[in-house]
Every structure is written in structure tokens, then in C-alpha cells.
Design a protein around this motif. Structure first.
Motif, PDB file in Angstrom:
ATOM      1  N   SER A 160     -13.513  69.637  31.325  1.00 60.61           N
ATOM      2  CA  SER A 160     -14.356  68.747  32.060  1.00 60.61           C
ATOM      3  C   SER A 160     -14.598  67.606  31.498  1.00 60.61           C
ATOM      4  N   GLN A 161     -14.464  67.429  29.984  1.00 63.26           N
ATOM      5  CA  GLN A 161     -14.475  66.010  29.495  1.00 63.26           C
ATOM      6  C   GLN A 161     -13.482  65.099  30.085  1.00 63.26           C
ATOM      7  N   GLU A 162     -12.119  65.865  29.829  1.00 61.53           N
ATOM      8  CA  GLU A 162     -11.027  65.028  30.355  1.00 61.53           C
ATOM      9  C   GLU A 162     -11.163  64.704  32.044  1.00 61.53           C
ATOM     10  N   ARG A 165     -13.412  61.505  32.134  1.00 62.99           N
ATOM     11  CA  ARG A 165     -12.596  60.299  31.802  1.00 62.99           C
ATOM     12  C   ARG A 165     -11.877  59.831  32.900  1.00 62.99           C
ATOM     13  N   TRP A 166     -11.127  60.933  33.288  1.00 64.14           N
ATOM     14  CA  TRP A 166     -10.190  60.481  34.603  1.00 64.14           C
ATOM     15  C   TRP A 166     -10.997  59.862  35.505  1.00 64.14           C
ATOM     16  N   ILE A 167     -11.962  60.296  36.190  1.00 68.59           N
ATOM     17  CA  ILE A 167     -12.653  60.220  37.265  1.00 68.59           C
ATOM     18  C   ILE A 167     -13.031  58.695  36.986  1.00 68.59           C
ATOM     19  N   ASN A 168     -13.732  58.444  35.893  1.00 64.50           N
ATOM     20  CA  ASN A 168     -14.227  57.135  35.570  1.00 64.50           C
ATOM     21  C   ASN A 168     -13.126  55.990  35.214  1.00 64.50           C
ATOM     22  N   PHE A 389     -14.164  63.713  43.689  1.00 63.60           N
ATOM     23  CA  PHE A 389     -13.903  62.680  43.145  1.00 63.60           C
ATOM     24  C   PHE A 389     -15.279  62.126  42.341  1.00 63.60           C
ATOM     25  N   LYS A 390     -16.247  62.721  42.355  1.00 63.63           N
ATOM     26  CA  LYS A 390     -17.471  62.585  41.427  1.00 63.63           C
ATOM     27  C   LYS A 390     -17.595  62.815  40.180  1.00 63.63           C
ATOM     28  N   ALA A 391     -17.860  62.154  39.037  1.00 62.20           N
ATOM     29  CA  ALA A 391     -17.869  62.872  37.699  1.00 62.20           C
ATOM     30  C   ALA A 391     -18.925  63.882  37.444  1.00 62.20           C
ATOM     31  N   ASP A 392     -20.052  64.001  38.294  1.00 63.46           N
ATOM     32  CA  ASP A 392     -21.228  65.141  38.277  1.00 63.46           C
ATOM     33  C   ASP A 392     -20.540  66.376  38.515  1.00 63.46           C
TER      34      ASP A 392
END
Length: 395
Positions: A160-162, A165-168, A389-392
Motif C-alpha cells: 500500500s505504501q508503494e 507513492r506511485w499514485i502521488n 487512481f486515488k491514493a486513499d
């Protein structure tokens, strides 16, 4: 005495059968309500009933599927419930239950083996959910919620953390139909092909190139005149029928491929899905799924009410004895002409005086839908509003 025992046995058997039918009905109702389409949701439940113990087994793709089933069963019966339903993703996957497509075009199959049916494709940079693994194959779900199997070369697994980071991260989208990622700024050696709609992470840019990072960490260079910064590209889109039709016409002659959703090969719904994606919108995968969205347009053989950009769905209309069946889709371009993928991407006509007259398609029109006239629908279909495509979604 024997007759009494036989009567009791029949009553007990009848009671158990009736109870099982009631349980089956509830399972069927929950499945129909929350997971009616096996292409986009998993709801596979079986059970055993012994004395007062109802044991539930199987797997579901969403936790609330299981919760709703247990809630409904608990409200209807006084059985002790044993919950052995596995909620996907499978715990065996560990933390890396997400991924990014790592190939220019990733083939996704109906079952975990190369000879199996090609059910769909996904482009490089597509974020996916990973649900389970089978002998080096992963069952994934794409942003259009379609399910299918991909081999382990097709995706890179992220936690999830990776994913956040990719999304942002800043990204680049490839805008030509075909090209390459090169290993150096002189464009002398290729490290990957790349196609329209592929999305990669931006590292740096110069006058002539974008330096990018592929999902598996490879560093490469893309010619700057063949790609755009994703945010700039997306903000320039107008989501108009004119833009959709322009993209569609540029793809004339591209080959038909069952299961294809890319410029390397496209089936009918894959063609529609691709041209909308290249204009910033994510449509459902299959024709009969696409037919469920948008505004219904009344149809007559003079095409009085149709507008360029409307989707025309073909197949079999519902009757008293048979249900509706949609098997094909095309895009109306005006003047009784339409563009679709059939053998290849081609222009055909409903006008019998036109050399491209297609009598078969004319007489198999089922319905017409309009997508581009409602802002709220357009907003819901935008790539940037899709949950994948959303970080949430990954927190």
C-alpha cells in the motif's frame, strides 16, 4: 411402528430440504444484489448444515459481501454460524496485494494458463488489485473492475505504501500510437516498446526527452514529442464527441483481436473503451456492460435522434421467450455512418445506397446510448476520479 418411523423420517428430510432451499435462496439473493456479474465480482459460497450448525465456505472479493450474507442468514435462522469464507485478497499474498502493469500491453486471461481465452488487456502503468495466486499467475482486478489472470511478468507487485507513492508521483502518458523507451538520450537502444495510453513515472525532462522509470524500476528515455506530462495532458482534454471521433477515425485499419483493448489489437468493446480512455475516460469493459451506462436514445431507421458520439449496441432484442443479448458495439459518426471494430476498425453505413452499407448490423440494433451529454456521468468516468487512481484507495 415402521410406518411411524418412516413418516418421521420423511418429515425430517422434507424439513431439511426446505431449510436448504431457504438458505440457497438467501445466498442467491445476496449474490444477485451485490455481485451479479462474475466478470467484476467474486461471490462463490457453499455450505453444510449439520444439526444446528450452519458452516459457510467459499470466497468473496469484498468483505461486505460476506457481512451482508451473514447478517441476512442470522436474521432468518437460529443456527450457529461457522464462518469459513475467505475474503480476498488471499492472506497468502502478504502485504503486496496491489500492482502496476509492467508491459506495454498486458494480456489478461480467463484462467491461469497461456492457452486460455484472452479476456481483456491492460496498459503499462495501470494500477490493479491482486486477489490470489496460482502457480505463478495472479488473479487481478483492473480499474474497470474486470477480473482476470495475468502471469508474473505482466505486473509488479506493490504494497500500500508503494502504491501511494506511485499514485502521488509525477507521470508521463504516451500519446502516439506506437513507440519505444530507450536506454540512452541518443535513442540508440530500446528497453521496451510503448503504446498509446501507457503511463510511466517521470524522473526528469529536457528539450528532447522525458527520463522515466518503468514500474519494475528500469530507467529509460522517451522522445518528448511523443508523450506529455500526465497532468498537462488531462487538463487539456475537452471530453467532447469531436475528440472521441477524431481518435476513433485515426485508428481505422487497426486489427481486430478478441479480448484486445489496446492499439495492438482490439475487439468491438475494446475499441470503444480504448478511444474513450485516450480521451481521459474509463468505460466498462464489455459491450453489454457499456450498454448499462448513459442516457437511452430513441431509435428509428432514419436515425433522427442520434448524435455523433452515441454508442450503438447490436445483438438480439428481448422477446416474450428470449432475453436481450448484446454482442457488439459501434460509435455513431453521423449521416447514418458508424465506426466499429469488426475484422478491423472500419467505417460502415446504415444507408443502403452507401458502398459501405451493412444490412446485417442495421437489423440487429438493440439500443443506443449517449454518454457525453451529462457532466456528472463524465465526471464519474474520468481517470482521475477512478478509485484505483486515488491514493486513499490504498491507505
Amino acid at each position: 411402528m415402521k410406518a411411524l418411523l418412516l413418516t418421521i423420517s420423511i418429515i425430517i428430510t422434507t424439513s431439511i430440504t426446505a431449510m436448504s432451499q431457504n438458505i440457497d435462496e438467501i445466498i442467491g439473493q445476496i449474490k444477485s444484489k451485490f455481485a451479479p456479474d462474475k466478470r467484476t465480482a467474486i461471490f462463490e459460497i457453499n455450505y453444510s448444515l449439520e444439526n444446528d450448525l450452519l458452516s459457510l465456505k467459499g470466497e468473496v472479493s469484498e468483505k461486505f459481501f460476506r457481512d451482508e450474507l451473514i447478517k441476512e442468514l442470522s436474521s432468518k435462522f437460529n443456527y450457529r454460524l461457522e464462518d469459513k469464507i475467505e475474503v480476498l485478497p488471499s492472506p497468502k499474498l502478504g502485504e503486496r496485494v496491489y500492482g502496476i502493469v509492467n508491459l506495454s500491453v498486458c494480456n489478461i486471461r480467463s484462467k491461469p494458463d497461456h492457452p486460455e481465452e484472452l479476456s481483456t488487456q491492460a496498459l503499462m502503468g495501470t494500477p490493479v488489485r491482486i486477489l490470489k495466486e496460482n502457480s505463478g499467475w495472479y488473479l487481478i482486478q483492473t480499474p474497470d473492475e474486470y477480473l482476470g489472470w495475468v502471469d508474473d511478468d505482466g505486473i509488479v507487485r506493490y504494497n500500500s505504501q508503494e502504491m501511494v507513492r506511485w499514485i502521488n508521483s509525477k507521470k508521463v502518458i504516451y500519446t502516439e500510437f506506437f513507440g519505444f523507451v530507450y536506454s540512452d538520450i541518443n535513442f540508440s537502444e530500446k528497453i521496451s516498446d510503448i503504446v498509446a495510453g501507457d503511463i510511466v513515472e517521470l524522473i526528469n525532462s529536457s528539450e528532447n526527452y522525458f527520463e522515466v522509470k518503468l514500474p519494475d524500476g528500469r530507467i529509460g528515455f522517451i522522445k518528448k514529442n511523443e508523450a506529455k506530462l500526465f497532468d498537462e495532458w488531462f487538463s487539456s482534454l475537452d471530453f467532447s464527441s469531436e475528440s472521441i471521433l477524431k481518435t476513433a477515425k485515426e485508428m481505422q485499419g487497426f486489427p481486430y483481436l478478441w479480448g484486445g483493448t489496446s492499439v495492438k489489437g482490439i475487439d468491438c468493446s475494446g475499441f470503444v473503451k480504448t478511444i474513450f480512455f485516450l480521451n481521459g475516460l474509463i468505460l466498462p469493459r464489455d459491450a453489454n456492460q457499456q450498454a448499462l451506462i448513459g442516457e437511452e436514445v430513441s431509435f428509428d431507421f432514419e436515425f433522427t435522434h442520434l448524435e455523433p458520439g452515441d454508442l450503438i449496441f447490436f445483438g438480439r432484442k428481448a422477446s416474450n421467450t428470449r432475453s436481450e443479448r448484446i454482442i457488439h458495439v459501434g460509435l455513431y459518426i453521423g449521416n447514418k455512418k458508424f465506426i466499429h471494430s469488426s475484422g478491423r476498425v472500419r467505417l460502415d453505413s446504415f444507408d443502403k445506397n452507401d458502398p459501405n452499407y451493412n444490412e446485417y448490423r442495421l437489423h440487429t440494433i438493440v439500443r443506443v446510448k449517449r454518454i457525453l451529454n451529462k457532466q456528472n456521468l463524465i465526471d464519474s468516468l474520468k481517470i482521475t476520479n477512478n478509485k484505483f487512481f486515488k491514493a486513499d484507495f490504498y491507505k
